[in-house]
Design a protein around this motif. Structure first.
Motif, PDB file in Angstrom:
ATOM      1  N   TRP A 168       0.835  -1.211   0.000  1.00  0.00           N
ATOM      2  CA  TRP A 168       0.000   0.000   0.000  1.00  0.00           C
ATOM      3  C   TRP A 168       0.868   1.258   0.000  1.00  0.00           C
ATOM      4  O   TRP A 168       0.525   2.249  -0.649  1.00  0.00           O
ATOM      5  CB  TRP A 168      -0.945  -0.008   1.190  1.00  0.00           C
ATOM      6  CG  TRP A 168      -1.988   1.064   1.052  1.00  0.00           C
ATOM      7  CD1 TRP A 168      -1.982   2.291   1.640  1.00  0.00           C
ATOM      8  CD2 TRP A 168      -3.153   1.009   0.240  1.00  0.00           C
ATOM      9  NE1 TRP A 168      -3.086   2.994   1.248  1.00  0.00           N
ATOM     10  CE2 TRP A 168      -3.823   2.238   0.390  1.00  0.00           C
ATOM     11  CE3 TRP A 168      -3.698   0.036  -0.603  1.00  0.00           C
ATOM     12  CZ2 TRP A 168      -5.015   2.513  -0.274  1.00  0.00           C
ATOM     13  CZ3 TRP A 168      -4.875   0.323  -1.249  1.00  0.00           C
ATOM     14  CH2 TRP A 168      -5.522   1.539  -1.086  1.00  0.00           C
ATOM     15  N   GLN A 169       1.976   1.222   0.725  1.00  0.00           N
ATOM     16  CA  GLN A 169       2.907   2.364   0.715  1.00  0.00           C
ATOM     17  C   GLN A 169       3.452   2.586  -0.694  1.00  0.00           C
ATOM     18  O   GLN A 169       3.565   3.730  -1.143  1.00  0.00           O
ATOM     19  CB  GLN A 169       4.059   2.125   1.692  1.00  0.00           C
ATOM     20  CG  GLN A 169       3.664   2.162   3.147  1.00  0.00           C
ATOM     21  CD  GLN A 169       3.225   3.536   3.578  1.00  0.00           C
ATOM     22  OE1 GLN A 169       2.051   3.870   3.520  1.00  0.00           O
ATOM     23  NE2 GLN A 169       4.160   4.343   4.006  1.00  0.00           N
TER      24      GLN A 169
ATOM     25  N   TYR B 190       1.964   1.752  -3.463  1.00  0.00           N
ATOM     26  CA  TYR B 190       0.857   2.306  -4.241  1.00  0.00           C
ATOM     27  C   TYR B 190       0.686   3.794  -3.950  1.00  0.00           C
ATOM     28  O   TYR B 190       0.459   4.597  -4.864  1.00  0.00           O
ATOM     29  CB  TYR B 190      -0.444   1.558  -3.942  1.00  0.00           C
ATOM     30  CG  TYR B 190      -1.658   2.328  -4.393  1.00  0.00           C
ATOM     31  CD1 TYR B 190      -1.934   2.485  -5.748  1.00  0.00           C
ATOM     32  CD2 TYR B 190      -2.500   2.931  -3.471  1.00  0.00           C
ATOM     33  CE1 TYR B 190      -3.035   3.226  -6.167  1.00  0.00           C
ATOM     34  CE2 TYR B 190      -3.596   3.665  -3.885  1.00  0.00           C
ATOM     35  CZ  TYR B 190      -3.867   3.808  -5.231  1.00  0.00           C
ATOM     36  OH  TYR B 190      -4.942   4.544  -5.641  1.00  0.00           O
ATOM     37  N   SER B 191       0.795   4.185  -2.690  1.00  0.00           N
ATOM     38  CA  SER B 191       0.629   5.590  -2.313  1.00  0.00           C
ATOM     39  C   SER B 191       1.673   6.483  -2.981  1.00  0.00           C
ATOM     40  O   SER B 191       1.377   7.628  -3.335  1.00  0.00           O
ATOM     41  CB  SER B 191       0.724   5.742  -0.800  1.00  0.00           C
ATOM     42  OG  SER B 191      -0.341   5.070  -0.179  1.00  0.00           O
ATOM     43  N   ARG B 192       2.882   5.955  -3.146  1.00  0.00           N
ATOM     44  CA  ARG B 192       3.944   6.732  -3.786  1.00  0.00           C
ATOM     45  C   ARG B 192       3.763   6.816  -5.302  1.00  0.00           C
ATOM     46  O   ARG B 192       4.009   7.843  -5.913  1.00  0.00           O
ATOM     47  CB  ARG B 192       5.314   6.132  -3.474  1.00  0.00           C
ATOM     48  CG  ARG B 192       5.834   6.438  -2.103  1.00  0.00           C
ATOM     49  CD  ARG B 192       7.292   6.038  -1.954  1.00  0.00           C
ATOM     50  NE  ARG B 192       7.565   4.661  -2.342  1.00  0.00           N
ATOM     51  CZ  ARG B 192       7.474   3.607  -1.527  1.00  0.00           C
ATOM     52  NH1 ARG B 192       7.091   3.772  -0.278  1.00  0.00           N
ATOM     53  NH2 ARG B 192       7.757   2.404  -1.948  1.00  0.00           N
TER      54      ARG B 192
ATOM     55  N   ARG C 269       0.909   5.564  -7.185  1.00  0.00           N
ATOM     56  CA  ARG C 269      -0.478   5.574  -7.673  1.00  0.00           C
ATOM     57  C   ARG C 269      -0.693   4.559  -8.797  1.00  0.00           C
ATOM     58  O   ARG C 269      -1.542   4.732  -9.665  1.00  0.00           O
ATOM     59  CB  ARG C 269      -0.918   6.963  -8.131  1.00  0.00           C
ATOM     60  CG  ARG C 269      -0.975   7.966  -7.027  1.00  0.00           C
ATOM     61  CD  ARG C 269      -2.084   7.615  -6.094  1.00  0.00           C
ATOM     62  NE  ARG C 269      -2.105   8.561  -4.972  1.00  0.00           N
ATOM     63  CZ  ARG C 269      -2.671   8.315  -3.824  1.00  0.00           C
ATOM     64  NH1 ARG C 269      -3.266   7.171  -3.632  1.00  0.00           N
ATOM     65  NH2 ARG C 269      -2.645   9.181  -2.859  1.00  0.00           N
TER      66      ARG C 269
ATOM     67  N   ARG D  31      -1.952  -1.374  -5.897  1.00  0.00           N
ATOM     68  CA  ARG D  31      -3.112  -1.344  -5.001  1.00  0.00           C
ATOM     69  C   ARG D  31      -3.773  -2.716  -4.963  1.00  0.00           C
ATOM     70  O   ARG D  31      -4.068  -3.252  -3.890  1.00  0.00           O
ATOM     71  CB  ARG D  31      -4.106  -0.280  -5.453  1.00  0.00           C
ATOM     72  CG  ARG D  31      -5.343  -0.215  -4.556  1.00  0.00           C
ATOM     73  CD  ARG D  31      -6.362   0.777  -5.049  1.00  0.00           C
ATOM     74  NE  ARG D  31      -6.764   0.420  -6.408  1.00  0.00           N
ATOM     75  CZ  ARG D  31      -7.093   1.306  -7.334  1.00  0.00           C
ATOM     76  NH1 ARG D  31      -7.067   2.591  -7.071  1.00  0.00           N
ATOM     77  NH2 ARG D  31      -7.448   0.908  -8.526  1.00  0.00           N
TER      78      ARG D  31
END
Length: 103
Positions: A37-38, A40-42, A44, A49
């Motif tokens: 998830w981290q 994915y957060s960086r 996108r 995800r």
């Protein structure tokens, strides 16, 4: 023929071993899900995800199956625990597979 488990009885308590391995699975699966998830957060990137969600589903399924097996009253609690674990593992692996095919 049922194997003789009395030789292993002094060495390992099966309920404790199951609880420890379920806890280890929960910790490592949670870590993999969090790190995914981290990432994915960086970035996108939707595949990351989906990958982290897939690992989270597998992890939750393993933990939930263990909880059902240990705490659900009744003679079929082990069967229900295995069914929940297997179903959520199947769904999680489906999501992980999907994430690997995403563009």
């Amino acid at each position: 023929m049922i194997p003789d488990t009395t030789l292993l009885a002094p060495l390992i308590h099966v309920d404790t071993a199951i609880a420890v391995t379920k806890l280890g699975t929960l910790v490592l699966g949670g870590l993999i899900s969090y790190l995914g998830w981290q990432a994915y957060s960086r970035t996108r990137a939707p595949p990351l995800r989906a990958l982290s969600v897939g690992f989270a589903v597998v992890t939750v399924g393993t933990a939930l199956g263990g909880v059902i097996d240990q705490f659900l009253l009744g003679s079929e609690s082990t069967l229900w625990g295995v069914l929940v674990t297997s179903t959520l593992t199947l769904v999680g692996f489906g999501v992980i597979t999907y994430s690997l095919y995403m563009d």
